[in-house]
Design an enzyme around this catalytic site. Structure first.
Site, PDB file in Angstrom:
ATOM      1  N   MET A 134       0.839  -1.197   0.000  1.00  0.00           N
ATOM      2  CA  MET A 134       0.000   0.000   0.000  1.00  0.00           C
ATOM      3  C   MET A 134       0.881   1.257   0.000  1.00  0.00           C
ATOM      4  SD  MET A 134      -3.344  -1.024   2.177  1.00  0.00           S
ATOM      5  CE  MET A 134      -2.614  -0.998   3.796  1.00  0.00           C
ATOM      6  N   ASP A 150       2.695  -9.435   9.523  1.00  0.00           N
ATOM      7  CA  ASP A 150       1.249  -9.602   9.322  1.00  0.00           C
ATOM      8  C   ASP A 150       0.965 -11.096   9.138  1.00  0.00           C
ATOM      9  OD1 ASP A 150       0.547  -6.713   9.175  1.00  0.00           O
ATOM     10  OD2 ASP A 150       1.901  -6.791   7.471  1.00  0.00           O
ATOM     11  N   GLY A 190       5.198 -10.180   4.287  1.00  0.00           N
ATOM     12  CA  GLY A 190       5.959 -10.154   5.536  1.00  0.00           C
ATOM     13  C   GLY A 190       5.234 -10.911   6.637  1.00  0.00           C
ATOM     14  N   ARG A 193       3.239   2.457   9.591  1.00  0.00           N
ATOM     15  CA  ARG A 193       2.608   3.252  10.652  1.00  0.00           C
ATOM     16  C   ARG A 193       3.622   3.803  11.654  1.00  0.00           C
ATOM     17  NH1 ARG A 193      -1.552  -0.531   9.555  1.00  0.00           N
ATOM     18  NH2 ARG A 193      -3.521   0.561   9.170  1.00  0.00           N
ATOM     19  N   GLY A 233      11.374  -3.235   5.547  1.00  0.00           N
ATOM     20  CA  GLY A 233      10.684  -4.530   5.468  1.00  0.00           C
ATOM     21  C   GLY A 233      10.260  -4.814   4.024  1.00  0.00           C
ATOM     22  N   HIS A 234       9.655  -3.800   3.371  1.00  0.00           N
ATOM     23  CA  HIS A 234       9.275  -3.973   1.959  1.00  0.00           C
ATOM     24  C   HIS A 234      10.517  -4.206   1.095  1.00  0.00           C
ATOM     25  CE1 HIS A 234       5.762  -1.360   3.310  1.00  0.00           C
ATOM     26  NE2 HIS A 234       5.162  -2.431   2.826  1.00  0.00           N
ATOM     27  N   GLN A 294      -2.558 -12.258   8.143  1.00  0.00           N
ATOM     28  CA  GLN A 294      -2.795 -11.929   6.731  1.00  0.00           C
ATOM     29  C   GLN A 294      -2.092 -12.937   5.822  1.00  0.00           C
ATOM     30  OE1 GLN A 294      -2.534  -7.869   4.797  1.00  0.00           O
ATOM     31  NE2 GLN A 294      -0.438  -8.517   4.389  1.00  0.00           N
TER      32      GLN A 294
HETATM   33  O1  PAF Z   1       0.074  -5.779   3.780  1.00  0.00           O
HETATM   34  C1  PAF Z   1      -0.360  -4.871   3.031  1.00  0.00           C
HETATM   35  O2  PAF Z   1       0.314  -3.873   2.765  1.00  0.00           O
HETATM   36  C2  PAF Z   1      -1.764  -4.990   2.449  1.00  0.00           C
HETATM   37  O3  PAF Z   1      -2.625  -5.594   3.341  1.00  0.00           O
HETATM   38  C3  PAF Z   1      -1.794  -5.686   1.085  1.00  0.00           C
HETATM   39  C4  PAF Z   1      -1.358  -7.141   1.194  1.00  0.00           C
HETATM   40  C5  PAF Z   1      -0.883  -4.969   0.092  1.00  0.00           C
HETATM   41  C6  PAF Z   1      -3.225  -5.675   0.526  1.00  0.00           C
HETATM   42  O4  PAF Z   1      -3.692  -4.372   0.357  1.00  0.00           O
END
Ligand code: PAF
Length: 269
Positions: A28, A148, A145, A185, A34-35, A151
């Protein structure tokens, strides 16, 4: 690096890859280390890598949280370039949701606990957008990652449930020196909130029980959404008051990293 903001151009670019392996990192935006580690892993394991940046409104149950979400497109594109990403996809709401979110992917068990209990509709938004992005991008591998973790597990289970030809790869959490998990965040934390947040991981690891962790976090004067041990992990979510508003942080630690003996149930309990 190609930056693509419309679907005809996307389909054109994608069809040019033919049988090259493609790795995918959906985000997002507001990218952090991390990304970057997800991008680097994808670049190392695939011939091409696609990054998507799409601030997905349907997964935010709190409009204030969505409004506060940082947007740093220029820096994100710079990081993508430095990580040797092949293409960045920047879709709009209209492109992702031609159905105006009439069709949704809903998981009825694991998504209802932990973060799902405090954030109704959150995982339906996540699973729906990830399903759409995976269908558009058609990667062999997609990288998420483990911060999460819920998720990641739900996306992995969705791919199995819907026979999706993609390998969902979970990547270790990247942390600041004091253990705070990297998160977009974190940018919203003022100095006092940042120092409280820096204790979160150590408390999850060192508390003898979930209730002891809750007490230690409350002693720091942060709100605790939950601390819960399940599936060989201890999960936590806290809300820290910052000059910039309330910031919700999550983390989890695997069993071997914390002290107490857990009575673990299977994930779908
Ligand atoms: O982890 C995130 O940044 C979001 O939940 C994702 C997987 C890109 C979905 O919008």
């Amino acid at each position: 690096m190609k930056v693509i903001d419309n679907l005809p151009a996307w389909h054109d670019w994608r069809s040019g890859l033919q049988d090259q392996t493609l790795g995918f990192v959906p985000t997002m935006g507001a990218l952090h280390a991390g990304h970057q580690s997800l991008l680097q892993r994808s670049v190392a394991e695939n011939q091409s890598t696609v990054l998507s940046i799409y601030l997905n409104a349907t997964q935010f149950n709190d409009p204030k949280d969505l409004a506060a979400y940082p947007e740093t497109l220029e820096a994100d594109l710079q990081m993508a370039k430095e990580s040797r990403v092949s293409a960045v996809l920047l879709p709009t709401y209209g492109q992702i949701y031609p159905d105006d979110y009439c069709f949704q992917v809903d998981e009825t068990k694991f998504s209802k606990g932990l973060c799902g209990a405090d954030r109704p509709g959150h995982f339906t938004g996540v699973l729906t957008v990830v399903m759409k992005l995976l269908n558009l991008v058609q990667p062999q591998r997609a990288y998420f990652g483990l911060k999460d973790y819920q998720q990641y597990q739900l996306i992995k289970d969705m791919a199995v449930a819907f026979f999706m030809p993609v390998d969902i790869v979970g990547c270790e959490t990247v942390r600041e020196a004091d253990g705070l998990a990297m998160s977009s965040r974190n940018q919203l934390l003022d100095a006092c909130a940042r120092s409280k947040a820096g204790r979160f991981n150590a408390i999850l690891r060192s508390a003898h029980s979930d209730s002891e962790a809750v007490q230690q976090l409350r002693d720091l004067e942060v709100d605790v959404d939950y601390v819960q041990s399940n599936d060989g992990r201890r999960f936590g979510a806290i809300v820290v008051n910052s000059g910039n508003g309330q910031v919700r942080l999550i983390d989890n630690v695997p069993r071997h990293q914390f002290r107490n003996t857990l009575i673990c149930g299977p994930r779908h309990q």
